[in-house]
Design an enzyme around this catalytic site. Structure first.
Site, short mmCIF file in Angstrom:
data_model
loop_
_atom_site.label_atom_id
_atom_site.label_comp_id
_atom_site.label_asym_id
_atom_site.label_seq_id
_atom_site.Cartn_x
_atom_site.Cartn_y
_atom_site.Cartn_z
N THR A 161 0.83 -1.20 0.00
CA THR A 161 0.00 0.00 0.00
C THR A 161 0.86 1.25 0.00
OG1 THR A 161 -1.79 1.15 1.17
CG2 THR A 161 -0.17 0.09 2.55
N SER A 162 0.27 2.36 -0.38
CA SER A 162 0.97 3.63 -0.23
C SER A 162 0.33 4.41 0.91
CB SER A 162 0.90 4.42 -1.54
OG SER A 162 -0.45 4.65 -1.87
N ASP A 167 -8.57 -2.86 -0.59
CA ASP A 167 -9.35 -1.84 -1.29
C ASP A 167 -10.59 -1.55 -0.46
OD1 ASP A 167 -9.25 -0.25 -3.80
OD2 ASP A 167 -11.33 -0.91 -3.83
N LYS A 175 -10.53 1.87 17.09
CA LYS A 175 -11.00 1.73 15.70
C LYS A 175 -10.85 0.28 15.26
CE LYS A 175 -10.46 3.15 10.90
NZ LYS A 175 -9.66 3.80 9.85
N HIS A 204 -14.36 -1.92 9.75
CA HIS A 204 -14.52 -2.73 8.54
C HIS A 204 -13.23 -3.49 8.24
CE1 HIS A 204 -13.08 1.30 7.89
NE2 HIS A 204 -12.57 0.97 6.71
P1 IMP Z 1 -8.62 2.90 -1.14
O1 IMP Z 1 -9.00 2.95 -2.60
O2 IMP Z 1 -8.82 1.58 -0.52
O3 IMP Z 1 -7.24 3.43 -0.87
O4 IMP Z 1 -9.58 3.88 -0.34
C1 IMP Z 1 -10.45 4.79 -0.93
C2 IMP Z 1 -10.54 6.05 -0.09
O5 IMP Z 1 -11.15 5.71 1.15
C3 IMP Z 1 -9.18 6.67 0.22
O6 IMP Z 1 -9.29 8.08 0.11
C4 IMP Z 1 -8.92 6.28 1.65
O7 IMP Z 1 -8.21 7.29 2.34
C5 IMP Z 1 -10.33 6.12 2.22
N1 IMP Z 1 -10.34 5.10 3.26
C6 IMP Z 1 -10.02 3.79 3.12
N2 IMP Z 1 -10.10 3.17 4.30
C7 IMP Z 1 -10.47 4.10 5.20
C8 IMP Z 1 -10.70 4.07 6.60
O8 IMP Z 1 -10.54 3.05 7.29
N3 IMP Z 1 -11.07 5.23 7.16
C9 IMP Z 1 -11.23 6.38 6.45
N4 IMP Z 1 -11.02 6.47 5.16
C10 IMP Z 1 -10.63 5.34 4.53
#
Ligand code: IMP
Length: 179
Positions: free
Chosen positions: A2-3, A60, A157, A162
């Site tokens: 991950t980044s 994701d 958290k 999730h």
């Molecule tokens: P990703 O494609 O899985 O990286 O996530 C999509 C968006 O949802 C990104 O902007 C992440 O920062 C946000 N996101 C993913 N997981 C969480 C979380 O646990 N809490 C808050 N934002 C999240």
């Protein structure tokens, strides 16, 4: 892989608690725009398995808001970068139904493709609250709680998120595999 250092911190705590050491591959990869996060995760895994030699996993995730018909969902990353939390709150301005859910799909490659999903239901807060965490944490209040994810400690958290629900399934798979 991950980044997102926030995701990594959460996984690290949960996996280490279970005696599993993680190696972070800090790298971003192209994410295709598909209909579900499971499809996005699966497609990314298929792309990465040609590049990464060891077993690896990706995450994701997405925020799905009921009143907005599941938006931002698979567009969460784009929406976070553009509208951001303030924009989501504006879209939800005066909306009575504030139900939302966060969903994570872990895709793990060990020679086979494995998917583990976790969902936490909750609500979109009326204002941005809390400084911890990342992404939409300051606007998401899990069901039966009063605080946003961003007002919680990492441990708190992780006890309801999730991501932790998907991780639990992942850990069960790893434990069974070892036997
Ligand atoms: P990703 O494609 O899985 O990286 O996530 C999509 C968006 O949802 C990104 O902007 C992440 O920062 C946000 N996101 C993913 N997981 C969480 C979380 O646990 N809490 C808050 N934002 C999240």
């Amino acid at each position: 892989m991950t980044s997102n250092k926030g995701k990594y911190a959460e996984f690290k705590q949960m996996m280490e608690q279970n005696g599993i050491e993680l190696n972070l591959v800090l790298m971003s990869y192209p994410e295709e725009q598909l209909d579900t996060i499971e499809e996005v995760a699966e497609r990314s895994l298929c792309y990465l398995k040609g590049i990464i030699k060891d077993d690896f996993f990706i995450d994701d995730s997405g925020l799905f808001i009921e009143q907005l018909k599941g938006f931002p969902g698979v567009y969460s990353s784009y929406v976070k970068r553009t509208l951001d939390n303030e924009g989501i709150l504006r879209l939800m301005d005066s909306k009575i139904n504030r139900k939302a859910e966060f969903k994570t799909c872990i895709a793990y490659y060990d020679g086979h493709l494995n998917l583990f999903t976790g969902v936490t239901r909750g609500y979109i807060a009326k204002e941005i609250k809390g400084k911890r965490g990342f992404g939409f944490d300051p606007i998401f209040i899990p069901e039966n709680r009063k605080k946003t994810y961003a007002e919680m400690t990492l441990e708190e958290k992780n006890s309801i998120s999730h991501r932790s629900k998907a991780t639990l399934q992942f850990l069960n798979y790893l434990k069974k595999k070892k036997i």
